[in-house]
Design an enzyme around this catalytic site. Structure first.
Site: not given
Ligand code: SAM
Length: 216
Positions: A53
């Site tokens: 992000s």
């Molecule tokens: N916080 C992260 C960072 O600092 O790099 C960025 C997160 S990215 C915008 C969103 C993440 O949420 C992705 O890696 C995706 O695989 C994960 N995601 C989506 N649905 C999810 C779920 N139900 N449980 C866990 N992770 C999930």
């Protein structure tokens, strides 16, 4: 530069948070081909259609948790592990859950290598929270949900805070919910754009747009 031009200038005030944002080496959390843009004012791809992000978004969501250093936090969506590293410097214990096996393994290794020892990365469906670590003083969801997943509210400690993007799969509203007994008053704080939260209480992994969440 990043702290002054992107964070302070937009109203981030928490000095511990600003210090953490200045200390965590963001370039270690981005793929090699994006290292020269690691401190730029935007999200970056991390593979598999996912993103790290924008620094301001990380700071804004973190500030909303009003951390003092004593808290137990759940992050849903570990991604690169960058947000977890920031949280690690500001709270006592971090559980971070990621559905992608590959991203979870990479983030776990990166955080271990950098010495962020109070972070536990779990592979799983974070739309259901992580009951094993509950209750949490704060929960931060870094993917966009169609509704607030009920299990996340239930896993909050008294006066615990949940920060979550809620809305369509493209644009969402950043929502802050706080537990007050069995009540969960919410505030809408501004628009944002996150990749979708998949899983049981998120957007269906089958791509049919159905969710089993319950809007408050
Ligand atoms: N916080 C992260 C960072 O600092 O790099 C960025 C997160 S990215 C915008 C969103 C993440 O949420 C992705 O890696 C995706 O695989 C994960 N995601 C989506 N649905 C999810 C779920 N139900 N449980 C866990 N992770 C999930």
């Amino acid at each position: 530069m990043m702290v002054r031009h992107q964070l302070k200038s937009r109203g981030i005030r928490d000095t511990r948070l600003l210090e953490a944002m200045g200390n965590v080496p963001r370039h270690v959390f981005v793929p090699r081909e994006y290292v020269d843009q690691a401190y730029a004012d935007g999200p970056l791809p991390i593979g598999g259609g996912q993103t790290i992000s924008q620094p301001f978004m990380v700071a804004w969501m973190t500030e909303l948790l009003t951390l003092t250093g004593q808290e137990k936090i759940l992050e849903v969506g570990t991604g690169s592990g960058y947000q977890a590293a920031i949280l690690s410097l500001l709270a006592d214990r971090i559980f971070s859950i990621e559905r992608s096996r590959e991203l979870a393994a990479q983030a776990r290794e990166r955080l271990r290598w950098l010495g962020y020892g109070n972070v536990e990365v779990i592979e799983g469906d974070g739309s259901q929270g992580y009951p094993e670590g509950a209750p949490y003083d704060g929960i931060i969801v870094t993917a966009g949900a169609p509704d607030i997943p009920r299990p996340l509210l239930e896993q909050l400690a008294e006066v615990g805070r949940l920060v979550i993007p809620v809305g369509g799969s493209g644009m969402q509203m950043l929502v802050l919910a706080q537990r007050r007994g069995d009540e969960f008053p919410t505030r809408e704080l501004g628009s944002c754009a996150f990749v979708p939260l998949l899983g049981r209480y998120g957007w269906s992994g089958r791509g049919d747009g159905r969710s089993r969440g319950g809007r408050l």
